[in-house]
Design a protein around this motif. Structure first.
Motif, mmCIF file in Angstrom:
data_model
loop_
_atom_site.group_PDB
_atom_site.id
_atom_site.type_symbol
_atom_site.label_atom_id
_atom_site.label_comp_id
_atom_site.label_asym_id
_atom_site.label_seq_id
_atom_site.Cartn_x
_atom_site.Cartn_y
_atom_site.Cartn_z
ATOM 1 N N ALA A 151 0.722 -0.865 -0.360
ATOM 2 C CA ALA A 151 0.220 -0.197 0.443
ATOM 3 C C ALA A 151 0.601 0.910 -0.347
ATOM 4 O O ALA A 151 0.689 2.619 -0.295
ATOM 5 N N HIS A 152 1.944 1.162 0.640
ATOM 6 C CA HIS A 152 2.882 2.471 0.095
ATOM 7 C C HIS A 152 4.265 2.036 -0.592
ATOM 8 O O HIS A 152 5.477 2.037 -0.516
ATOM 9 N N ALA A 153 3.618 1.690 -2.122
ATOM 10 C CA ALA A 153 4.478 1.539 -3.144
ATOM 11 C C ALA A 153 5.585 3.055 -3.007
ATOM 12 O O ALA A 153 6.907 2.084 -3.835
ATOM 13 N N ASP A 154 5.541 3.984 -2.579
ATOM 14 C CA ASP A 154 6.672 4.802 -2.708
ATOM 15 C C ASP A 154 7.961 4.875 -2.026
ATOM 16 O O ASP A 154 9.485 4.773 -2.578
ATOM 17 N N ALA A 155 7.551 4.420 -0.645
ATOM 18 C CA ALA A 155 8.301 4.241 0.409
ATOM 19 C C ALA A 155 8.785 2.321 -0.117
ATOM 20 O O ALA A 155 9.873 2.305 -0.066
ATOM 21 N N PHE A 156 8.466 1.389 -1.081
ATOM 22 C CA PHE A 156 8.681 0.168 -1.290
ATOM 23 C C PHE A 156 8.594 -0.531 -2.916
ATOM 24 O O PHE A 156 8.024 -0.495 -3.366
ATOM 25 N N PRO A 157 9.329 0.553 -3.394
ATOM 26 C CA PRO A 157 8.860 0.404 -5.050
ATOM 27 C C PRO A 157 9.324 -0.983 -5.565
ATOM 28 O O PRO A 157 9.890 -1.798 -4.632
ATOM 29 N N ALA A 158 8.796 -1.167 -7.000
ATOM 30 C CA ALA A 158 9.010 -2.477 -7.490
ATOM 31 C C ALA A 158 10.313 -2.435 -8.386
ATOM 32 O O ALA A 158 10.841 -3.828 -8.813
ATOM 33 N N PHE A 159 10.414 -1.374 -9.095
ATOM 34 C CA PHE A 159 12.833 -1.349 -9.520
ATOM 35 C C PHE A 159 13.763 -1.564 -8.254
ATOM 36 O O PHE A 159 13.393 -0.964 -7.397
ATOM 37 N N ASP A 160 14.540 -1.814 -9.385
ATOM 38 C CA ASP A 160 15.387 -2.167 -8.049
ATOM 39 C C ASP A 160 16.575 -2.564 -9.743
ATOM 40 O O ASP A 160 16.589 -3.649 -10.667
ATOM 41 N N GLN A 161 17.711 -1.344 -9.359
ATOM 42 C CA GLN A 161 18.333 -1.214 -10.165
ATOM 43 C C GLN A 161 19.669 -2.608 -10.365
ATOM 44 O O GLN A 161 19.886 -3.195 -11.568
ATOM 45 N N LYS A 162 19.744 -3.669 -9.220
ATOM 46 C CA LYS A 162 20.229 -4.888 -9.761
ATOM 47 C C LYS A 162 18.978 -6.057 -10.000
ATOM 48 O O LYS A 162 19.541 -7.500 -10.174
ATOM 49 N N SER A 163 17.884 -5.686 -10.459
ATOM 50 C CA SER A 163 16.891 -7.344 -10.785
ATOM 51 C C SER A 163 17.523 -7.915 -12.042
ATOM 52 O O SER A 163 17.340 -7.010 -13.159
ATOM 53 N N LEU A 164 17.436 -8.806 -11.374
ATOM 54 C CA LEU A 164 17.856 -10.050 -12.430
ATOM 55 C C LEU A 164 17.070 -10.498 -13.384
ATOM 56 O O LEU A 164 16.810 -11.113 -14.515
#
Ligand code: HEM
Length: 412
Positions: A63-76
């Motif tokens: 519910a707090h996507a700004d604080a916990f984004p789905a983007f991850d620089q190291k995403s496999l």
């Protein structure tokens, strides 16, 4: 396994280093119960991840996507497939999701996809119903999920077996934390196969639009060819194994709980409960990642900017603070939202489609069309996996009209 092996520093993330990867893979639920009780956010050494296991905490994070984004620089996932909207946030995510959403409106699901999926289900069952025995994994659930996804995507120019192989190779690459070069090269091969298949259809999908996902994306100004490729890859990775595993879990749970099977036979309005309870009981996607945007305290521990979290929805679906007798398969349990489709902005785009494909079509059709259907007691069904989990096979027998149920001579 006891709580005594949890190393707790003041407000630091506790470290759990006495759980093996094999234990997680064969049955993660005892570990999840322990973590929910003793260390609801914990570094799980065997999995190389900070696992979040309580229902309410996962809901809060989603519910707090700004604080916990789905983007991850190291995403496999981004390395293996390109940057699809599953790993995007905010307006960029919304714009691309809205394009794909046009393929799965309630109207299209009812009037366009339902009859197409029904003919796939009918065709598959017609191919083996005379035999009296089958492995529902290879004979039904895998080809059903693959052929339905080919229709939904608009990639009917490939073999269903190729889609299964590509899906598996991509998902292996997404989980390639050990950096195994063979896994990367299989992922790249799958990627090339999908790019080629897409290149073959994109021209037609632009000139003759239709309800398929590829057509919606091909006709949107929001999507470059690279974006279409990335989105199609993650949909192949995430839209095939899940309906397959949900079908197998539902069938296994019904056939091993005959009183539940009798209830739904007597009251067909319970079919939708069968589906929801199956994905709650064994969530096909067990964990998905989020990143911490800024230092924050959560569940009594300090999270640092850049920390990576694994939201364990399989655990949330068994959280005793939310479910009574969670480890039981009970199609009459009081209705509550589960988290098997995630929540928040990335709530599964295919959830309604999967409800129709699995809950309304596949599972009822198998039960209704195969008289005397039961588990083949000579061949055990096992569940495996924790990031993705489901039965690895489902050998069954039924009365095919030749007098008795067959199939007892098959080898494991
Ligand atoms: C029982 C079947 C299924 C289950 C349990 C399931 C589960 C999930 C979960 C847990 C997520 C959230 C992942 C995250 O936030 O990182 C998700 C997202 C997604 N799923 Fe499914 N899924 C299923 C079937 C499908 C199907 C058939 C499709 C085909 C279109 C599909 C397409 C998607 C897409 C496109 C997203 C990303 C949504 C977004 O980022 O906005 N899923 N699914």
């Amino acid at each position: 396994m006891t709580g005594s092996n949890i190393a707790v520093r003041s407000k630091a993330i506790p470290v759990i280093d006495d759980v093996t990867f094999e234990a997680l893979y064969s049955n993660p639920y005892p570990t999840y119960a322990r973590l929910r009780r003793d260390a609801p956010i914990a570094w799980l050494s065997a999995a190389n991840i900070n696992l979040v296991t309580r229902f309410d905490t996962i809901k809060h994070i989603d519910a707090h996507a700004d604080a916990f984004p789905a983007f991850d620089q190291k995403s496999l996932m981004i390395r293996a497939m390109g940057h699809g909207f599953l790993r995007m946030d905010g307006a960029e995510h919304r714009a691309e999701r809205m394009v794909a959403q046009k393929s799965v409106t309630a109207d299209l699901i009812r009037n366009h996809w339902f009859p197409r999926f029904q003919s796939i289900v009918d065709d598959l069952i017609a191919g083996f119903e005379h035999r009296g025995e089958a492995d529902l994994f290879t004979d039904f659930a895998a080809p059903m999920a693959s052929r339905c996804l080919m229709e939904l995507l608009g990639l009917t120019n490939v073999r269903w077996q190729d889609l299964c192989t590509w899906s598996q190779s991509l998902m292996d690459a997404v989980g390639n934390y050990s950096d195994d070069p063979t896994i990367w090269s299989r992922g790249e091969e799958a990627s090339r196969g999908i790019d080629d298949a897409l290149d073959e259809v994109l021209g037609d999908k632009r000139s003759t639009p239709d309800p398929t996902l590829v057509s919606q994306m091909a006709n949107s100004s929001a999507m470059s060819r690279e974006k279409i490729r990335a989105n199609v890859k993650f949909i192949i990775g995430g839209g095939l194994n899940e309906p397959r595993d949900a079908t197998l879990t539902a069938m296994y749970c019904l056939l091993s709980n005959v009183s539940q099977l009798a209830k739904v036979r007597a009251n067909p309005s319970l079919w939708s409960n069968v589906f929801e309870e199956a994905v709650r009981y064994c969530a096909p996607i067990g964990v998905y990642p989020r990143t911490v945007a800024n230092d924050i305290e959560l569940d009594g521990v300090d999270l640092k900017k850049g920390d990576r979290l694994g939201l364990c929805i399989a655990s949330a679906c068994h959280d005793e603070a939310h479910w009574r007798n969670a480890q039981a398969f009970d199609i009459e349990r009081p209705k509550r939202n589960h988290l098997a489709f995630g929540s928040g902005p990335h709530l599964c785009l295919g959830a309604k489609t999967a409800r129709m494909q699995v809950g309304q079509l596949s599972v009822p059709a198998l039960v209704e069309r195969l008289p005397g259907l039961s588990l083949n007691s000579e061949l055990k069904t096992e569940f495996a996996g924790w990031v993705f989990r489901g039965p690895t096979r489902l050998p069954v027998i039924w009365d095919s009209g030749n007098g008795s149920a067959k199939g007892l001579s098959r080898q494991p």
